[in-house]
Write a protein that holds these residues in place. Sequence first.
Motif, PDB file in Angstrom:
ATOM      1  N   ASP A   1       0.861  -1.179   0.000  1.00  0.00           N
ATOM      2  CA  ASP A   1       0.000   0.000   0.000  1.00  0.00           C
ATOM      3  C   ASP A   1       0.898   1.229   0.000  1.00  0.00           C
ATOM      4  OD1 ASP A   1       0.883   0.273   2.601  1.00  0.00           O
ATOM      5  OD2 ASP A   1      -1.100   0.427   3.503  1.00  0.00           O
ATOM      6  N   THR A   2       0.373   2.388   0.345  1.00  0.00           N
ATOM      7  CA  THR A   2       1.152   3.616   0.193  1.00  0.00           C
ATOM      8  C   THR A   2       2.394   3.661   1.069  1.00  0.00           C
ATOM      9  OG1 THR A   2      -0.264   4.755   1.808  1.00  0.00           O
ATOM     10  CG2 THR A   2      -0.861   4.968  -0.518  1.00  0.00           C
ATOM     11  N   CYS A   3       2.434   2.917   2.182  1.00  0.00           N
ATOM     12  CA  CYS A   3       3.623   2.972   3.027  1.00  0.00           C
ATOM     13  C   CYS A   3       4.818   2.307   2.353  1.00  0.00           C
ATOM     14  CB  CYS A   3       3.354   2.385   4.406  1.00  0.00           C
ATOM     15  SG  CYS A   3       3.031   0.622   4.451  1.00  0.00           S
ATOM     16  N   PHE A   4       4.575   1.490   1.323  1.00  0.00           N
ATOM     17  CA  PHE A   4       5.662   0.824   0.610  1.00  0.00           C
ATOM     18  C   PHE A   4       6.369   1.770  -0.359  1.00  0.00           C
ATOM     19  CE2 PHE A   4       3.516  -2.686   2.452  1.00  0.00           C
ATOM     20  CZ  PHE A   4       4.423  -3.721   2.534  1.00  0.00           C
ATOM     21  N   TYR A   5       5.899   3.011  -0.459  1.00  0.00           N
ATOM     22  CA  TYR A   5       6.600   4.005  -1.274  1.00  0.00           C
ATOM     23  C   TYR A   5       7.811   4.569  -0.529  1.00  0.00           C
ATOM     24  CZ  TYR A   5       1.959   4.183  -3.502  1.00  0.00           C
ATOM     25  OH  TYR A   5       0.758   3.871  -4.095  1.00  0.00           O
ATOM     26  N   TYR A   6       7.892   4.298   0.743  1.00  0.00           N
ATOM     27  CA  TYR A   6       8.928   4.867   1.599  1.00  0.00           C
ATOM     28  C   TYR A   6      10.317   4.745   0.968  1.00  0.00           C
ATOM     29  CZ  TYR A   6      11.861   5.594   5.685  1.00  0.00           C
ATOM     30  OH  TYR A   6      12.803   6.078   6.559  1.00  0.00           O
ATOM     31  N   PRO A   7      11.155   5.797   1.033  1.00  0.00           N
ATOM     32  CA  PRO A   7      10.949   7.027   1.783  1.00  0.00           C
ATOM     33  C   PRO A   7      10.132   8.093   1.068  1.00  0.00           C
ATOM     34  CG  PRO A   7      13.098   7.094   0.769  1.00  0.00           C
ATOM     35  CD  PRO A   7      12.516   5.754   0.428  1.00  0.00           C
ATOM     36  N   GLU A   8       9.657   7.783  -0.144  1.00  0.00           N
ATOM     37  CA  GLU A   8       8.808   8.753  -0.829  1.00  0.00           C
ATOM     38  C   GLU A   8       7.446   8.832  -0.135  1.00  0.00           C
ATOM     39  OE1 GLU A   8       9.823  10.647  -3.233  1.00  0.00           O
ATOM     40  OE2 GLU A   8      11.737   9.661  -3.640  1.00  0.00           O
ATOM     41  N   ASP A   9       6.795   9.982  -0.294  1.00  0.00           N
ATOM     42  CA  ASP A   9       5.476  10.182   0.268  1.00  0.00           C
ATOM     43  C   ASP A   9       4.434   9.580  -0.663  1.00  0.00           C
ATOM     44  OD1 ASP A   9       3.549  11.046   2.024  1.00  0.00           O
ATOM     45  OD2 ASP A   9       3.580  13.130   1.364  1.00  0.00           O
ATOM     46  N   ARG A  10       3.194   9.527  -0.179  1.00  0.00           N
ATOM     47  CA  ARG A  10       2.098   9.042  -1.010  1.00  0.00           C
ATOM     48  C   ARG A  10       1.942   9.936  -2.238  1.00  0.00           C
ATOM     49  NH1 ARG A  10      -1.926  11.017   2.741  1.00  0.00           N
ATOM     50  NH2 ARG A  10      -0.225  12.509   2.890  1.00  0.00           N
TER      51      ARG A  10
END
Length: 429
Positions: free
Chosen positions: A402-411
């Motif tokens: 989900d969006t937390c897997f973009y880390y360290p990028e933001d949503r």
Amino acid sequence: MARLIVIGAGAMGLAAGYHAAKAGHQVEVLEAGPEAGGMAAHFDFDGVSIERFYHFVCKTDAPTFKLLDEIGLGDAMRWRKTTMGYFSGGKLHPWGDPISLLRYPNVSLMARLRYGLLAFVSTRRERWDALETQSAKEWITRWSGREVYEKLWRPLFELKFYEYADNVSAAWIWTRVKRIGRSRKSLFDEQLGYIEGGSQTLVDRLVERIAAMGGSVRLSTPAKRVVTEGGRVTGVEAADGFHPADAVISTMPTPFVSAAVPDLPADWKAKYDAINNIGVCCLLFKLKRPVTPHFWVNISEPDVAIPGLIEFSNLRPIPNGESIVFVPYYMPVTNPKFSWDDERLLDEAFSYIRRVNPAIGPQDVLARKVARLRYAQPICEPGFAAKLPPVQTPIAGLQIADTCFYYPEDRGISESVRLAEEMVARIPA
């Protein structure tokens, strides 16, 4: 080719469905809600098609541009010079460029210079691994001093992260500074973008392309359980019955994963369950006239309970000189204010708009709306990268992100598109 089920028709789910259908897979996208788009979905707001949760495009969002070109929307990008403001001490100050920083009166000259140095260095930094185990508080204080953190950063962190404010990852903050900083023509010229017609333009085109390639997007069809046998995914049990599959990509929020995938090992479930999230009540106002000339206004006033205003119409213009303003209330869902009724929240938020511009009155309000999301922002603490489980699960054929897997990028849509393409590439032909 594989029979693929994608759970969730947000930007990531739709991009995954598109890339999979293009690769020749048989695709079904299952969406619990009545519409595709997730946080990018639009609604009719007093005659204007607008998102419930604001999105903007930066010059560095290469995955977005690549996808737009592929689906025939390469000419739909619009760019506009935007500015920032900072409301503190009862006054609205210009912000976001060297002259505005030097003229800002509420911190010392040395603090202003050190703040600017950190922003400048951040836009040129390429690696984030050295920041991964540091908190933003530690990083900002070391570079810019305690005054900068206490007066310029801490008030914003506390109104977005509450009890987590002092334990937010420095790497996560750095990527936000870098992304905005690199969306500039010069130190004095920030440019942000939007898709003509809004994010719904992209959502609609992806749904169309999936269907044209033989796939389907099934709305109001919540996935109940990912079914496995012998350590391999076999399909998804949904509200309308069983959907067989050779591969599943889940984009549901991580708090739902443990219940939806009961056959995951216990230690994997614990990893998903350990990821904390902040909720949001995102308020929208349509006004007869602008509040400020800025796209983004940070707010640091002790009796104002929001970190800022986003005047979206200063990026994407709407007719008749009217204005659309987003007022985000980020907070844990356990906060009593998350359960306030809409009118109470809207009244408080409007009082803050009037603080920024006292000339705005009730007669200027054309429409107002509240959108709520329980899992809006993952809490990315120091060491968050090691906390995330791999996207490929120990169940063959099952990927979860989900969006937390973009880390360290933001949503953001660009990260959704990037990760979706990567997951589809892992599906065996």
